[in-house]
Scaffold this active site. Structure first.
Site, mmCIF file in Angstrom:
data_model
loop_
_atom_site.group_PDB
_atom_site.id
_atom_site.type_symbol
_atom_site.label_atom_id
_atom_site.label_comp_id
_atom_site.label_asym_id
_atom_site.label_seq_id
_atom_site.Cartn_x
_atom_site.Cartn_y
_atom_site.Cartn_z
ATOM 1 N N LYS A 113 -11.126 -34.026 71.272
ATOM 2 C CA LYS A 113 -11.108 -34.488 69.889
ATOM 3 C C LYS A 113 -10.784 -33.317 68.975
ATOM 4 C CE LYS A 113 -11.802 -37.415 67.940
ATOM 5 N NZ LYS A 113 -10.631 -38.052 67.337
ATOM 6 N N ASP A 126 -16.008 -28.695 71.163
ATOM 7 C CA ASP A 126 -16.926 -29.588 71.862
ATOM 8 C C ASP A 126 -16.891 -29.143 73.323
ATOM 9 O OD1 ASP A 126 -18.065 -31.600 73.339
ATOM 10 O OD2 ASP A 126 -16.908 -33.232 72.437
ATOM 11 N N TYR A 157 -3.991 -37.230 75.601
ATOM 12 C CA TYR A 157 -5.343 -37.144 75.076
ATOM 13 C C TYR A 157 -6.253 -36.362 76.011
ATOM 14 C CZ TYR A 157 -9.873 -38.212 73.224
ATOM 15 O OH TYR A 157 -11.132 -38.079 72.707
HETATM 16 C C1 F6R Z 1 -14.373 -40.165 70.083
HETATM 17 C C2 F6R Z 1 -15.150 -39.907 71.278
HETATM 18 C C3 F6R Z 1 -15.773 -41.048 71.966
HETATM 19 C C4 F6R Z 1 -15.145 -41.298 73.324
HETATM 20 C C5 F6R Z 1 -15.754 -42.518 74.007
HETATM 21 C C6 F6R Z 1 -15.206 -42.757 75.414
HETATM 22 O O1 F6R Z 1 -14.037 -38.973 69.543
HETATM 23 O O2 F6R Z 1 -15.276 -38.802 71.723
HETATM 24 O O3 F6R Z 1 -15.733 -42.197 71.169
HETATM 25 O O4 F6R Z 1 -13.762 -41.450 73.179
HETATM 26 O O5 F6R Z 1 -17.163 -42.380 74.124
HETATM 27 O O6 F6R Z 1 -15.399 -41.597 76.159
HETATM 28 P P1 F6R Z 1 -14.985 -41.475 77.690
HETATM 29 O O7 F6R Z 1 -13.540 -41.855 77.795
HETATM 30 O O8 F6R Z 1 -15.249 -40.056 78.027
HETATM 31 O O9 F6R Z 1 -15.859 -42.436 78.446
HETATM 32 MG MG MG Z 2 -17.357 -35.023 73.091
HETATM 33 MG MG MG Z 3 -16.755 -34.308 68.372
#
Ligand code: F6R
Ligand code: MG
Ligand code: MG
Length: 364
Positions: A230, A11, A227
């Site tokens: 993903k 990604d 973290y």
């Molecule tokens: C799960 C994913 C999303 C983000 C969520 C928050 O794999 O990628 O659910 O975790 O949109 O994203 P941030 O922390 O970047 O605002």
């Molecule tokens: Mg992403």
């Molecule tokens: Mg993804």
């Protein structure tokens, strides 16, 4: 001469948010791969699911080849530049290393690879999932290669009757164990049922050690120590003539099992098999989904893809998945929708706990 199939994914920027792929990234990846077709690579195909870009490549250089891995790394870097110009979301998210150093594994992207002698006809199925983790393959792989209620070939095809060997990885201790089925089936299920820690890496036919399946088993949160991105996984499965038939492989996804992932990588939700067109997780950043690209391999050429889940016979599975999604969502921030604490990939809870620590009253 053996053929290698490498599926490497990352990604490097989502459109919009984490929901889908911008066409400019696909175009860039195609443009770069075209330059090496007939040279380093025999053939390629660029796929995508949600915010993940999947490079499907065939070549003659074996697994873990540093030139092939570097090619993928360089392409992800080029795509990151495109994503940066468009200010896509999470630019360069999965490129954890500062630069390429020999092998892309451990640097962020997910990798599934296998090398084999092409058969007279070689049907290949490539599964790619978004908003979940490599443990999601455990249940369908068990069904395909060890469960006669899913795969009747295990009972009536003499070429499969002796069963398969599963190589299972312990991602916490980075060691693996190979178990032979059907005789070690009960041992196998002890591990496969704990899919956050133990993951199927490879499957081999017992009779001749031919590889039948290879999965990506990278977990970005373990690689990074905190973290960052993903670990949405990929899986390659060989099919027919002594392996599960295409229909037996596909049947394993007719049940929308609950998998870890979804919003903020912190929730259980159904794994929904969808067509390429529907691979855009938007409700609560999900629910998690899986696509399947089918190919016939012809001397290294990828004849395809066929969009394997673009079939009305999965409509009921999708309906069931949406019903499950509704049920899980009603739990809001409560388990079992939200993952147990130790499995949450990132969370504000440690910080909150720290803040409140002094206010805890100890009881005797
Ligand atoms: C799960 C994913 C999303 C983000 C969520 C928050 O794999 O990628 O659910 O975790 O949109 O994203 P941030 O922390 O970047 O605002
Ligand atoms: Mg992403
Ligand atoms: Mg993804």
């Amino acid at each position: 001469m053996k053929t290698t199939i490498s599926v490497i994914k990352a990604d490097v920027g989502g459109y919009v948010g984490h929901s889908a792929m911008h066409p400019a990234l696909v175009e860039k990846a195609n443009e770069e791969l075209k330059k090496v077709k007939g040279k380093l690579l025999m053939d390629y195909h660029v796929a995508y699911v949600g915010d993940d870009l999947d490079l499907i490549m065939t070549h003659k250089h074996g697994c873990d080849n540093s030139k092939v891995h570097k090619l993928a790394w360089d392409i992800f870097e080029e795509c990151t530049k495109v994503a940066g110009k468009l200010k896509l979301y999470g630019v360069g998210q999965d490129l954890l290393a500062d630069s390429f150093s020999g092998n892309i594994k451990g640097a962020g992207p997910g990798v599934a690879e296998m090398e084999f002698e092409e058969r007279k006809s070689e049907p290949i199925l490539i599964f790619m999932a978004d908003k979940t983790s490599p443990g999601a393959w455990n249940l369908p792989l068990y069904k395909m290669f060890a469960d006669p209620f899913n795969t009747i070939g295990l009972v009536i095809d003499p070429k499969m009757h002796n069963g398969f060997k599963f190589e299972v990885l312990d991602i916490l201790e980075n060691k693996s164990l190979t178990l032979s089925c059907p005789e070690e089936l009960h041992h196998l299920l002890v591990f496969l049922g704990a899919q956050s820690r133990y993951m199927v890496r490879n499957i081999y036919r017992k009779d001749d050690n031919e590889i039948g399946a290879a999965a990506s088993t990278q977990k970005l949160n373990l690689i990074a120590g905190e973290y960052i991105g993903k670990d949405d996984p990929v899986l390659i499965v060989r099919s027919q003539s002594g392996f599960p038939a295409v229909g037996e492989v596909m049947e394993a996804f007719a049940f929308p099992q609950a998998v870890a992932g979804w919003m903020r990588g912190s929730h259980f939700g159904p794994l929904m098999p969808v067509s390429f067109k529907q691979a855009t997780p938007t409700r609560f950043d999900g629910p998690p989904r899986v696509i399947c690209a089918g190919f016939q391999l012809a001397d290294g050429m990828l004849v395809g893809p066929r969009d394997m889940f673009d079939d009305p016979s999965y409509d009921e599975t999708r309906k069931e998945a949406n019903r499950m999604a509704q049920y899980f969502r009603m739990h809001g921030p409560f388990e079992p929708h939200r993952l147990p604490l130790e499995e949450m990939e990132y969370t504000t809870l440690p910080a909150v706990m720290k803040k409140l620590e002094a206010r805890f009253v100890k009881h005797s």
